[in-house]
Design an enzyme around this catalytic site. Sequence first.
Site, PDB file in Angstrom:
ATOM      1  N   ASN A   1       0.344  -1.193   0.590  1.00 37.38           N
ATOM      2  CA  ASN A   1       0.048  -0.168   0.121  1.00 37.38           C
ATOM      3  C   ASN A   1       0.375   1.336  -0.273  1.00 37.38           C
ATOM      4  OD1 ASN A   1      -1.331   1.707   0.547  1.00 37.38           O
ATOM      5  ND2 ASN A   1      -2.948   1.614   2.862  1.00 37.38           N
TER       6      ASN A   1
ATOM      7  N   LYS B   1      -0.023   4.291  -0.330  1.00 36.96           N
ATOM      8  CA  LYS B   1      -0.321   5.358   0.133  1.00 36.96           C
ATOM      9  C   LYS B   1      -0.244   6.651  -0.759  1.00 36.96           C
ATOM     10  CE  LYS B   1      -0.126   4.030   5.142  1.00 36.96           C
ATOM     11  NZ  LYS B   1       0.139   3.440   5.908  1.00 36.96           N
TER      12      LYS B   1
ATOM     13  N   HIS C   1      -9.376   0.928   4.543  1.00 28.06           N
ATOM     14  CA  HIS C   1      -8.270   1.513   5.541  1.00 28.06           C
ATOM     15  C   HIS C   1      -8.629   1.984   7.030  1.00 28.06           C
ATOM     16  CE1 HIS C   1      -3.958   2.947   6.925  1.00 28.06           C
ATOM     17  NE2 HIS C   1      -4.167   1.773   5.161  1.00 28.06           N
TER      18      HIS C   1
ATOM     19  N   GLU D   1      -6.782   4.797   7.760  1.00 25.76           N
ATOM     20  CA  GLU D   1      -6.584   6.093   7.465  1.00 25.76           C
ATOM     21  C   GLU D   1      -7.231   6.553   6.544  1.00 25.76           C
ATOM     22  OE1 GLU D   1      -2.874   5.869   4.809  1.00 25.76           O
ATOM     23  OE2 GLU D   1      -2.167   5.032   7.070  1.00 25.76           O
TER      24      GLU D   1
ATOM     25  N   GLU E   1      -5.104  -4.965  10.480  1.00 30.05           N
ATOM     26  CA  GLU E   1      -4.359  -4.274  10.502  1.00 30.05           C
ATOM     27  C   GLU E   1      -4.288  -2.990  11.640  1.00 30.05           C
ATOM     28  OE1 GLU E   1      -2.213  -2.639   7.158  1.00 30.05           O
ATOM     29  OE2 GLU E   1      -4.225  -0.988   7.139  1.00 30.05           O
TER      30      GLU E   1
ATOM     31  N   GLY F   1       2.759   1.929  10.549  1.00 25.95           N
ATOM     32  CA  GLY F   1       3.548   2.820  10.660  1.00 25.95           C
ATOM     33  C   GLY F   1       4.537   3.821  11.576  1.00 25.95           C
TER      34      GLY F   1
ATOM     35  N   SER G   1       3.281  -2.281   9.698  1.00 22.28           N
ATOM     36  CA  SER G   1       5.039  -2.168  10.668  1.00 22.28           C
ATOM     37  C   SER G   1       5.911  -4.207   9.749  1.00 22.28           C
ATOM     38  CB  SER G   1       5.084  -2.168  11.377  1.00 22.28           C
ATOM     39  OG  SER G   1       5.090  -0.651  11.792  1.00 22.28           O
TER      40      SER G   1
HETATM   41  C1  PEP Z   1      -0.953   0.174   6.112  1.00 24.01           C
HETATM   42  O1  PEP Z   1      -0.854   1.215   4.617  1.00 24.01           O
HETATM   43  O2  PEP Z   1      -1.632  -0.927   5.935  1.00 24.01           O
HETATM   44  C2  PEP Z   1       0.161  -0.135   7.118  1.00 24.01           C
HETATM   45  C3  PEP Z   1       0.400  -1.489   7.373  1.00 24.01           C
HETATM   46  O3  PEP Z   1       2.013   0.865   6.654  1.00 24.01           O
HETATM   47  P1  PEP Z   1       3.148  -0.092   6.935  1.00 24.01           P
HETATM   48  O4  PEP Z   1       3.427  -0.981   6.765  1.00 24.01           O
HETATM   49  O5  PEP Z   1       3.568   1.655   6.900  1.00 24.01           O
HETATM   50  O6  PEP Z   1       3.164   0.097   8.844  1.00 24.01           O
END
Ligand code: PEP
Length: 251
Positions: free
Chosen positions: A9, A11, A95, A97, A167, A173, A213
Amino acid sequence: MRKKVIAGNWKMNKVLKEAEQFVADTKDNIPSSDKVESVVCAPYPFLASLVDKAAGTDLKVAAQNMHYEDNGAFTGEVSPVMLKDLGVTYVVIGHSERRELFGENDDTVNKKVHAAFNHQLTPIVCVGETLEQRENNETMTLVENQVKQALAGLTDDQVKQTIVAYEPIWAIGTGKTATSEQANEVCTHIRNVVKEAFSADAAEAVRIQYGGSVKPANVDELLAQSDIDGALVGGASLEADSFLTLVEAGA
Ligand code: PEP
């Protein structure tokens, strides 16, 4: 045996040239889609070009969001019809976000999941708790409700084709990964929720990713867990080498 699915992803990152370079740098080394599904979730303006550049390879292209209506007066939105028309095959829905910053909720997520199936797009449906909810022992109930509402009204066959991404928001992040046991515990719970709400067959088939992460250093351990069928990866998916390591881990 469920096939693993690794989705990067991006973003709101990269410009078109960088996105195209990523595809050029990865497409010939993506493992066969018989072994693992490899997906990049790119910003809308790159989708047409990336679908074209990845054509005939095992790299698939996803959108990071979409509207649930086919068309109409929704300025600034992108519809499933448009994504399908471009050759996009997956779409990330709900997601954290989007939920936190753009007002998405379980109802819009459910509408989008149905819209995805109406247009032969595979939904990657995100669920997960905040740190506060985890500390208050609300994780299991929260995730259960999110999954039930996201998948409400689907047929068993559609559930089997769905990808759920667990998640934990506190791990996105932040560099803080859930331990593989913590991640698997929730993924197992999600599978049980699907079994109860749909069927044992649907629960056996639905793919459940972990996201938060994930990076080359921890991906093997996470993917070795009984109920983790892949990863949704932000930061560590931006570089071609790192993404290739992640998809190899899933193969
Ligand atoms: C994500 O964008 O869904 C995500 C898990 O980001 P990251 O791997 O950077 O934590």
